[in-house]
Scaffold this motif. Sequence first.
Motif, PDB file in Angstrom:
ATOM      1  N   LEU A  20      47.387  37.074  36.229  1.00  0.00           N
ATOM      2  CA  LEU A  20      47.315  38.287  37.055  1.00  0.00           C
ATOM      3  C   LEU A  20      48.579  39.138  36.896  1.00  0.00           C
ATOM      4  O   LEU A  20      48.511  40.368  36.892  1.00  0.00           O
ATOM      5  N   GLN A  21      49.719  38.480  36.693  1.00  0.00           N
ATOM      6  CA  GLN A  21      50.951  39.243  36.468  1.00  0.00           C
ATOM      7  C   GLN A  21      50.883  39.975  35.132  1.00  0.00           C
ATOM      8  O   GLN A  21      51.242  41.158  35.033  1.00  0.00           O
ATOM      9  N   LYS A  22      50.354  39.295  34.108  1.00  0.00           N
ATOM     10  CA  LYS A  22      50.202  39.925  32.783  1.00  0.00           C
ATOM     11  C   LYS A  22      49.259  41.115  32.882  1.00  0.00           C
ATOM     12  O   LYS A  22      49.498  42.173  32.283  1.00  0.00           O
ATOM     13  N   THR A  23      48.182  40.962  33.661  1.00  0.00           N
ATOM     14  CA  THR A  23      47.231  42.063  33.855  1.00  0.00           C
ATOM     15  C   THR A  23      47.923  43.254  34.504  1.00  0.00           C
ATOM     16  O   THR A  23      47.818  44.394  34.036  1.00  0.00           O
ATOM     17  N   ALA A  24      48.648  42.997  35.589  1.00  0.00           N
ATOM     18  CA  ALA A  24      49.334  44.076  36.315  1.00  0.00           C
ATOM     19  C   ALA A  24      50.388  44.735  35.440  1.00  0.00           C
ATOM     20  O   ALA A  24      50.524  45.963  35.407  1.00  0.00           O
ATOM     21  N   ASP A  25      51.129  43.936  34.674  1.00  0.00           N
ATOM     22  CA  ASP A  25      52.168  44.478  33.784  1.00  0.00           C
ATOM     23  C   ASP A  25      51.551  45.323  32.666  1.00  0.00           C
ATOM     24  O   ASP A  25      52.095  46.361  32.289  1.00  0.00           O
ATOM     25  N   THR A  26      50.394  44.875  32.172  1.00  0.00           N
ATOM     26  CA  THR A  26      49.775  45.561  31.024  1.00  0.00           C
ATOM     27  C   THR A  26      49.070  46.848  31.428  1.00  0.00           C
ATOM     28  O   THR A  26      49.222  47.890  30.798  1.00  0.00           O
ATOM     29  N   PHE A  27      48.301  46.750  32.534  1.00  0.00           N
ATOM     30  CA  PHE A  27      47.441  47.881  32.905  1.00  0.00           C
ATOM     31  C   PHE A  27      47.983  48.689  34.086  1.00  0.00           C
ATOM     32  O   PHE A  27      47.502  49.785  34.363  1.00  0.00           O
ATOM     33  N   GLY A  28      48.956  48.137  34.838  1.00  0.00           N
ATOM     34  CA  GLY A  28      49.546  48.899  35.944  1.00  0.00           C
ATOM     35  C   GLY A  28      48.968  48.584  37.304  1.00  0.00           C
ATOM     36  O   GLY A  28      49.035  49.415  38.227  1.00  0.00           O
ATOM     37  N   GLY A  29      48.385  47.410  37.470  1.00  0.00           N
ATOM     38  CA  GLY A  29      47.887  47.015  38.791  1.00  0.00           C
ATOM     39  C   GLY A  29      46.542  46.322  38.679  1.00  0.00           C
ATOM     40  O   GLY A  29      46.058  46.053  37.573  1.00  0.00           O
ATOM     41  N   ILE A  30      45.935  46.031  39.829  1.00  0.00           N
ATOM     42  CA  ILE A  30      44.599  45.412  39.891  1.00  0.00           C
ATOM     43  C   ILE A  30      43.810  46.078  41.006  1.00  0.00           C
ATOM     44  O   ILE A  30      44.304  46.163  42.152  1.00  0.00           O
ATOM     45  N   ASP A  31      42.624  46.580  40.684  1.00  0.00           N
ATOM     46  CA  ASP A  31      41.779  47.245  41.685  1.00  0.00           C
ATOM     47  C   ASP A  31      40.529  46.421  42.029  1.00  0.00           C
ATOM     48  O   ASP A  31      39.986  46.552  43.128  1.00  0.00           O
ATOM     49  N   ILE A  32      40.055  45.633  41.049  1.00  0.00           N
ATOM     50  CA  ILE A  32      38.786  44.923  41.196  1.00  0.00           C
ATOM     51  C   ILE A  32      38.976  43.481  40.747  1.00  0.00           C
ATOM     52  O   ILE A  32      39.567  43.227  39.680  1.00  0.00           O
ATOM     53  N   LEU A  33      38.479  42.535  41.539  1.00  0.00           N
ATOM     54  CA  LEU A  33      38.490  41.124  41.143  1.00  0.00           C
ATOM     55  C   LEU A  33      37.074  40.586  41.234  1.00  0.00           C
ATOM     56  O   LEU A  33      36.429  40.701  42.284  1.00  0.00           O
ATOM     57  N   CYS A  34      36.585  40.016  40.137  1.00  0.00           N
ATOM     58  CA  CYS A  34      35.272  39.350  40.125  1.00  0.00           C
ATOM     59  C   CYS A  34      35.530  37.853  39.941  1.00  0.00           C
ATOM     60  O   CYS A  34      35.828  37.406  38.820  1.00  0.00           O
ATOM     61  N   ASN A  35      35.435  37.103  41.053  1.00  0.00           N
ATOM     62  CA  ASN A  35      35.606  35.643  41.000  1.00  0.00           C
ATOM     63  C   ASN A  35      34.278  35.042  40.579  1.00  0.00           C
ATOM     64  O   ASN A  35      33.412  34.750  41.412  1.00  0.00           O
ATOM     65  N   ASN A  36      34.103  34.879  39.294  1.00  0.00           N
ATOM     66  CA  ASN A  36      32.810  34.500  38.730  1.00  0.00           C
ATOM     67  C   ASN A  36      32.777  33.106  38.129  1.00  0.00           C
ATOM     68  O   ASN A  36      31.725  32.467  38.070  1.00  0.00           O
ATOM     69  N   ALA A  37      33.925  32.577  37.694  1.00  0.00           N
ATOM     70  CA  ALA A  37      33.965  31.281  37.012  1.00  0.00           C
ATOM     71  C   ALA A  37      33.334  30.200  37.877  1.00  0.00           C
ATOM     72  O   ALA A  37      33.582  30.128  39.080  1.00  0.00           O
ATOM     73  N   GLY A  38      32.491  29.386  37.243  1.00  0.00           N
ATOM     74  CA  GLY A  38      31.856  28.296  37.972  1.00  0.00           C
ATOM     75  C   GLY A  38      31.126  27.366  37.027  1.00  0.00           C
ATOM     76  O   GLY A  38      30.788  27.746  35.912  1.00  0.00           O
ATOM     77  N   ILE A  39      30.913  26.138  37.504  1.00  0.00           N
ATOM     78  CA  ILE A  39      30.173  25.145  36.714  1.00  0.00           C
ATOM     79  C   ILE A  39      29.115  24.517  37.616  1.00  0.00           C
ATOM     80  O   ILE A  39      29.144  24.673  38.841  1.00  0.00           O
TER      81      ILE A  39
ATOM     82  N   GLU B  81      48.420  39.406  46.411  1.00  0.00           N
ATOM     83  CA  GLU B  81      49.825  39.789  46.181  1.00  0.00           C
ATOM     84  C   GLU B  81      49.927  41.031  45.306  1.00  0.00           C
ATOM     85  O   GLU B  81      50.940  41.713  45.285  1.00  0.00           O
ATOM     86  N   HIS B  82      48.865  41.329  44.572  1.00  0.00           N
ATOM     87  CA  HIS B  82      48.848  42.523  43.704  1.00  0.00           C
ATOM     88  C   HIS B  82      48.031  43.658  44.305  1.00  0.00           C
ATOM     89  O   HIS B  82      48.329  44.820  44.065  1.00  0.00           O
ATOM     90  N   MET B  83      46.989  43.310  45.073  1.00  0.00           N
ATOM     91  CA  MET B  83      46.006  44.307  45.532  1.00  0.00           C
ATOM     92  C   MET B  83      46.255  44.814  46.938  1.00  0.00           C
ATOM     93  O   MET B  83      45.997  45.981  47.234  1.00  0.00           O
ATOM     94  N   SER B  84      46.752  43.950  47.831  1.00  0.00           N
ATOM     95  CA  SER B  84      46.851  44.316  49.245  1.00  0.00           C
ATOM     96  C   SER B  84      47.818  45.479  49.466  1.00  0.00           C
ATOM     97  O   SER B  84      48.919  45.516  48.904  1.00  0.00           O
ATOM     98  N   LYS B  85      47.387  46.404  50.336  1.00  0.00           N
ATOM     99  CA  LYS B  85      48.260  47.536  50.686  1.00  0.00           C
ATOM    100  C   LYS B  85      49.495  47.049  51.440  1.00  0.00           C
ATOM    101  O   LYS B  85      50.541  47.694  51.436  1.00  0.00           O
ATOM    102  N   LEU B  86      49.410  45.863  52.066  1.00  0.00           N
ATOM    103  CA  LEU B  86      50.577  45.306  52.773  1.00  0.00           C
ATOM    104  C   LEU B  86      51.609  44.771  51.790  1.00  0.00           C
ATOM    105  O   LEU B  86      52.764  44.529  52.162  1.00  0.00           O
ATOM    106  N   ALA B  87      51.186  44.592  50.528  1.00  0.00           N
ATOM    107  CA  ALA B  87      52.109  44.070  49.501  1.00  0.00           C
ATOM    108  C   ALA B  87      52.445  45.150  48.478  1.00  0.00           C
ATOM    109  O   ALA B  87      52.890  44.842  47.363  1.00  0.00           O
TER     110      ALA B  87
END
Length: 258
Positions: A75-94, A120-126
Amino acid sequence: MALNGKIAVVTGAVMGIGKAVTELLLQNGAKVALLDVNRIAGESLMETLKKQYGQERTLLLNCNVESDEQIKAALQKTADTFGGIDILCNNAGIMNESTWERMVSINLMGVIRVTYVALEHMSKLAGGRGGVIVNTASLAGLGPLLNCPVYTATKHGVIGFTRAMADASTASGYGIRVNALCPSFVQTDLFTNVLSILRQSSHLAAATHQMIEKFGVLNVSEVADALLELVTDDTKNGEALIVVPNERNYITFPSILK
Ligand SMILES: NC(=O)c1ccc[n+]([C@@H]2O[C@H](COP(=O)([O-])OP(=O)(O)OC[C@H]3O[C@@H](n4cnc5c(N)ncnc54)[C@H](O)[C@@H]3O)[C@@H](O)[C@H]2O)c1
Ligand SMILES: CCCCC[C@H](O)/C=C/C=C\C=C\C=C\[C@@H](O)[C@@H](O)CCCC(=O)O
């Protein structure tokens, strides 16, 4: 939420539902970080996506949702590369009842781990911009699948966590909507693999096949379209969206529980 320019993270992104979600988000103008453990499928998919959507809109990250360390790094690499995170799809499952503790660690605890790091990346409080989280649960999160009781428990847990986080976000001012997606059977490797396992426990196979007959089998595009609705409709928070072939319905929970 308009998707153009938005930054999305998809877990379990390189196969099945996650792959369809990734492609639909890209088609709608988003940038996507693909988190998965399947390197070979991931590298093959990335070749296709980079040809279709350019070099700058996708990022493939090896990330096991069982690992807090790998989640934080991804998630840090994502934020550093693209400039933040707006959408999270928690899809992984078995789906494997014989390794049920691992299934709990991935299907339920993985959703919790990734959500907490994403806050920690998305919340307006953070210092984040807010956004939306969609958790891939299942119709088995609303009613029991008799051949997979632990899987059923993980998906019930995902829905409970989703609804509690949605309320917490509203009360706290995170600026994040949190919703659950509840598909019936979907034609993916997970589904195919379970059917082959079921043949070895025939006393439950018949009942499961009856359910498959009853609910039908979705294609991954139908599921991705439903997820897009939860992402883009800013009025949806704390919802569980049931998806069956040719129909989508929001579950109405008992009013005493609201
Ligand atoms: N297929 C169905 O019938 C169905 C129905 C309802 C809900 N679901 C749910 O949809 C989600 C996706 O399932 P699918 O059918 O697309 O399965 P799939 O097996 O086709 O794809 C799952 C993806 O998740 C990845 N993955 C697995 N474990 C991981 C981990 N620990 N960390 C990161 N990535 C991991 C896999 O490598 C794969 O790319 C799951 O949560 C599943 O429970 C599936
Ligand atoms: C066997 C493949 C596992 C796939 C798991 C995946 O999450 C798909 C789940 C799809 C459907 C689950 C249906 C659960 C139904 C229960 O709520 C119960 O209502 C079934 C009652 C069936 C009946 O006979 O009426």
